[in-house]
Write an enzyme that holds these catalytic residues in place. Structure first.
Site, short mmCIF file in Angstrom:
data_model
loop_
_atom_site.label_atom_id
_atom_site.label_comp_id
_atom_site.label_asym_id
_atom_site.label_seq_id
_atom_site.Cartn_x
_atom_site.Cartn_y
_atom_site.Cartn_z
N ASP A 72 89.34 70.49 -6.04
CA ASP A 72 88.49 71.50 -6.62
C ASP A 72 88.64 71.28 -8.23
OD1 ASP A 72 91.08 72.74 -6.65
OD2 ASP A 72 90.36 74.56 -7.57
N GLU A 130 92.53 75.28 -6.43
CA GLU A 130 93.94 75.08 -7.13
C GLU A 130 93.92 75.80 -8.44
OE1 GLU A 130 97.02 73.37 -10.01
OE2 GLU A 130 94.65 73.26 -10.01
#
Length: 358
Positions: A72, A130
């Site tokens: 991400d 994350e």
């Protein structure tokens, strides 16, 4: 959507996966591409939890290394699609995710496809969420659902380090320091007591604070204690009875969360202090045999990681872990995020040479 070509160069793979938007919470398209690409590799056992993909070799080696990277990114701000640029004669790939941390993921994907006979068994982890709250992190979920997948003797996280080894990470704490007063009409301020004015003493302590440099296993970690947010007052004509100063403490990995909290309370002695979030740091882990071999193979002098990273998750499980990836961490989340092409190649070369050494 086109498939990922894992036979492409790690630079071309970086372009490909960066151009698939995957802001936290919207990783599904990229996770599907990764799942499809590595699922076709006969030498890997692949499993999936949400948008986290795990691929393992099962060669019966005496040791296992976990290599992880998050897929991400922070929100896009006009910095996709990627493009090639040149600065002072050096070629870069520019765009969201090039530094944090899809260049590292691209290297991992290429090596996962090509290293069919590594010197150790490998567990590759590509995970979601994350960049947001820790309870959403794909590794948090995976550790709860499949703790067996974390078995390993050493871990490498592909966070941007400028293609240098960075050991461990600082811990991270957020605390609220409160001052209180008495609410009153601002036309008769002398009747009240201004909580915002009292917060000046909190800011004074912060301005006088001198961060420590703490040696941990041969690396110097720089701490930091800073105000990051202030809230107070309810209206333009009311003397505020409450002011809250949010403080962020980045502490050396030699401190436990309890030690770190005590330090914050000592600094703000006499004030109401409430710790609202804490993530322990990770010691460098460079004394582990595999870590020493890895550092020697890469050929760089280890440095400390000042920010918090998921190496702390592995450290908490008893697995020594380091950060190693392409890109300048100061450009992570930057609108001019860009990675030198040479660092992508350097990281691939470093990992490949170590994982294939006899």
């Amino acid at each position: 959507m086109p498939q990922l070509d894992l036979s492409a160069s790690s630079i071309d793979l970086t372009r490909a996966i960066c151009d698939v938007p995957s802001v936290s919470g919207d990783e599904r398209a990229l996770a599907d591409l990764i799942d499809e690409a590595v699922g076709a590799l006969a030498h890997l056992e692949v499993s999936r939890d949400g948008d986290t993909i795990v691929a393992r070799t099962m060669l019966g080696r005496a040791q296992r290394v976990v290599i992880a990277g998050h897929i991400d990114t922070v929100p896009i701000n006009g910095n996709l699609p990627t493009r090639d640029i040149e600065i002072d004669g050096q070629p870069y790939l520019w765009g969201r995710g090039t530094v944090d941390m899809k260049a590292g993921v691209a290297v991992q994907l290429k090596l996962a496809a090509e290293l069919t006979d590594p010197r150790v068994d490998l567990t590759w982890m590509w995970y979601d969420h994350e960049e947001v709250d820790a309870d959403l992190n794909g590794l948090t979920r995976l550790a709860r659902m499949r703790p067996d997948l974390f078995a390993g003797d050493f871990a490498i996280l592909g966070e941007p380090t400028g293609a240098q080894v960075e050991g461990g990470c600082n811990g991270n704490m957020r605390a609220i320091v409160r001052t209180r007063g008495v609410r009153a009409h601002s036309a008769r301020a002398w009747i009240g007591e201004n909580a915002i004015h009292r917060a000046g003493a909190v800011l004074e302590r912060l301005s006088e604070y001198r961060p420590r440099e703490v040696a941990v296993d041969g690396l110097e970690y720089r701490e930091g204690l800073n105000a990051v947010r202030i809230h107070g007052g309810i209206a333009g004509n009311v003397i505020p009875d409450l002011c809250e100063v949010e403080v962020n403490y980045r502490f050396a990995p030699s401190l436990s969360p309890i030690d770190a909290e005590q330090h914050v309370r000592d600094v703000f002695s006499g004030f109401d202090v409430d710790v609202v979030d804490v993530a322990p740091g990770a010691r460098p882990g460079l004394d582990a045999p595999l870590a020493r071999e890895f550092v020697a193979a890469v050929g760089s002098a280890p440095k400390p990681k000042y920010g918090w990273t998921d190496v702390a998750r592995f450290s908490a499980m008893g697995i020594p872990a380091v950060n190693y990836g392409p890109g300048d961490p100061q450009l992570a989340h930057h609108d001019e995020e860009r990675v030198p092409l040479s660092q992508i190649e350097d990281v691939e070369r470093g990992l490949r040479s170590w994982l294939t050494a006899s």
